[in-house]
Enzyme design. Structure first.
Site, PDB file in Angstrom:
ATOM      1  CE1 TYR A 142      69.092  -2.669 -30.069  1.00 35.95           C
ATOM      2  CE2 TYR A 142      70.367  -4.703 -30.114  1.00 35.95           C
ATOM      3  CZ  TYR A 142      70.135  -3.452 -29.584  1.00 35.95           C
ATOM      4  OH  TYR A 142      70.938  -2.979 -28.590  1.00 35.95           O
ATOM      5  CE  LYS A 151      84.315  16.631 -40.049  1.00 32.69           C
ATOM      6  NZ  LYS A 151      84.594  15.903 -38.833  1.00 32.69           N
TER       7      LYS A 151
HETATM    8  C1  PLP Z   1      85.334  15.854 -37.680  1.00 31.63           C
HETATM    9  C2  PLP Z   1      86.613  15.176 -37.528  1.00 31.63           C
HETATM   10  C3  PLP Z   1      86.774  14.105 -36.654  1.00 31.63           C
HETATM   11  C4  PLP Z   1      85.698  13.657 -35.687  1.00 31.63           C
HETATM   12  O1  PLP Z   1      84.549  13.249 -36.337  1.00 31.63           O
HETATM   13  P1  PLP Z   1      83.078  13.466 -35.733  1.00 31.63           P
HETATM   14  O2  PLP Z   1      82.208  12.790 -36.707  1.00 31.63           O
HETATM   15  O3  PLP Z   1      82.854  14.953 -35.648  1.00 31.63           O
HETATM   16  O4  PLP Z   1      83.050  12.844 -34.395  1.00 31.63           O
HETATM   17  C5  PLP Z   1      87.996  13.461 -36.646  1.00 31.63           C
HETATM   18  N1  PLP Z   1      89.021  13.877 -37.406  1.00 31.63           N
HETATM   19  C6  PLP Z   1      88.903  14.915 -38.246  1.00 31.63           C
HETATM   20  C7  PLP Z   1      90.070  15.319 -39.081  1.00 31.63           C
HETATM   21  C8  PLP Z   1      87.710  15.615 -38.332  1.00 31.63           C
HETATM   22  O5  PLP Z   1      87.613  16.664 -39.153  1.00 31.63           O
END
Ligand code: PLP
Length: 457
Positions: A72, A258
């Site tokens: 945790y 990403k």
């Molecule tokens: C996907 C994204 C986010 C948000 O991220 P999540 O992990 O989907 O919550 C923020 N800014 C950009 C430019 C994104 O492409």
């Protein structure tokens, strides 16, 4: 002739997607109300709906899952992730979150107040939502050219310093809690920001003591564009470029889904001791202990490894050039696309593709549906359906751009998949005058694009 780098990976595990017949796809898209968001993933052969959370992990990342420490508090995987972010991105403090929007929520809650303004190089949906939910007003300060799909510029995501200065003059620096600088700019089509622009934004903000928080979700793609397009960076490593980029920022929000090369995860980074202390207090309420923030230990391990792998030149070169390959192939066949091709996807210009349809006949929605029928490729509408209606007048927003977005997941597809995608689009382009438009049969009141249903008109 331009050449493209071969896949810098070998395949160890394969996923066998369903390959429906054309007749089955016609039935599937009809059942989905001609909305690609409503298709079952199992009915899509090549899924280009998004590059978010769709990354393929490496063998080392999968091995990392097995050394997940699910304690945790004080998990060793957190310590690994924290050290990695510090080493590769150069920030002083890190707070883990379940994904990017978790970090945006904490940052906006801490810094945005009613009556404040947050300038940014174009908005992103969740980022802007959190800023405005906390009372701030978003102001777009991206260069004008970013809004024009026909202008080809190497750094179309840059901030317009005059727009930023004008906002400071108009509202006063004390009303600007921070500048949100996104690298690359998602909604502009993955357009990068130059190092020179980051340096200039930093020197302007430093004069007024305004912090800069980077949306560093696609920072590795941005670093690749700097290396290949900006003078003086050809011989620098991706890691060196990232560290210089972030030397001009005071913190960052990150979606690991990403450029983190994982399927879930995120963090908030900051150099500000006070923001860090308060973020650690808040993260407990929204996400979890500051040593996991909504991620499992194993996820943090994979994330730490992903951050390192993403900075390997062969990886990022192939990633960006694979996207360019698809764009180049379409362009060579005369298919109208948004220029220049960005880091994470190719955008089709649906109005130029289907000139016989009016905007009311939803050219982008139509094109996405027919691309699925043609080739089993799932894409996404980014046009009038996504833009929604004006809250006061009830009229449809009519965006200048009607696009179909083909976003490429990282390390998932090969050039042959890009060929199938391009061939499907090119075939459709040859027979485009036969394609009928669509109309709404169900229109949800909010974020209608997710659940809307259509029929042929
Ligand atoms: C996907 C994204 C986010 C948000 O991220 P999540 O992990 O989907 O919550 C923020 N800014 C950009 C430019 C994104 O492409």
């Amino acid at each position: 002739m331009k050449t493209y780098p071969a896949e810098p990976y070998r395949i160890k595990v394969v996923e066998m997607p369903n390959m429906l017949t054309r007749e089955e796809r016609v039935e599937a898209i009809k059942a989905a109300g001609y909305n690609t968001f409503q298709l079952k993933s199992d009915d899509c052969y090549i899924d280009l709906l998004t590059d978010s959370g769709t990354n393929a992990m490496s063998d080392r990342q999968w091995a990392g899952l097995m050394i997940g420490d699910e304690a945790y508090a004080g998990s060793r995987n957190w310590l690994h992730l924290e050290a990695t972010v510090k080493e590769y991105y150069g920030f002083k403090h890190v707070v883990p979150t379940h994904q990017g929007r978790g970090a945006e929520n904490i940052l906006s809650t801490l810094l945005c107040k009613p009556g404040t303004y947050v300038p940014g190089n174009m908005y992103f949906t969740t980022t802007r939502y959190h800023q405005e939910a906390n009372g701030a007003t978003f102001r777009d300060v991206i260069i004008d050219e970013a809004h024009d799909p026909s202008i080809d510029l190497p750094f179309k995501g840059n901030i317009d310093l005059n727009k930023l200065q004008a906002l400071i003059d108009e509202v006063g620096a004390e009303k600007i809690p921070y500048v949100c600088l996104a690298v690359t700019v998602n909604l502009a089509g993955g357009q990068p920001v130059s190092m020179q622009n980051m340096r200039e934004v930093k020197s302007l903000c430093a004069k007024y003591n305004i912090p800069i928080y980077s949306d560093c979700t696609r920072c590795v793609e941005n670093a690749y564009f700097i290396k290949t397009r900006e003078e003086g960076y050809a011989n620098k490593t991706i890691k060196e470029i990232l560290l210089e980029m972030f030397s001009y920022a005071d913190g960052a929000t990150m979606s690991g889904k990403k450029d983190g090369l994982v399927n879930i995860g995120g963090f908030l980074a900051t150099n500000d001791d006070d923001v860090f202390t308060r973020a650690r207090e808040l993260v407990v309420v929204f996400e979890g202990m500051p040593s996991y923030g909504g991620m499992a230990g194993r996820d943090m391990e994979a994330f730490a490894i992903g951050i390192k792998e993403a900075t390997r030149f062969e990886y990022i070169q192939h990633r960006v050039e694979q996207v360019a390959y698809l764009g180049d192939k379409l362009e060579a066949a005369g298919v109208p696309i948004v220029r220049p091709v960005g880091g994470h996807g190719v955008f089709l210009d649906a109005r130029a593709f289907l000139p016989h349809l009016t905007q009311e006949q939803l050219p982008a929605q139509t094109l996405a549906a027919h691309l699925y029928i043609e080739s089993g490729v799932r894409s996404m509408e980014r046009g009038m359906v996504s833009a929604g209606r004006n809250k006061e007048t009830g009229e449809n927003h009519k965006p200048k751009l009607e696009t179909v977005r083909l976003t490429i997941p990282r390390r998932v597809y090969t050039y042959a998949h890009m060929d199938v995608t391009a061939d499907g689009i090119i075939n459709l382009f040859k027979n485009r005058d036969k394609i009928p438009g669509l109309k709404f049969v169900y229109e949800p009141p909010m974020l209608r694009f997710f659940n809307a249903r259509f029929e042929v008109c």
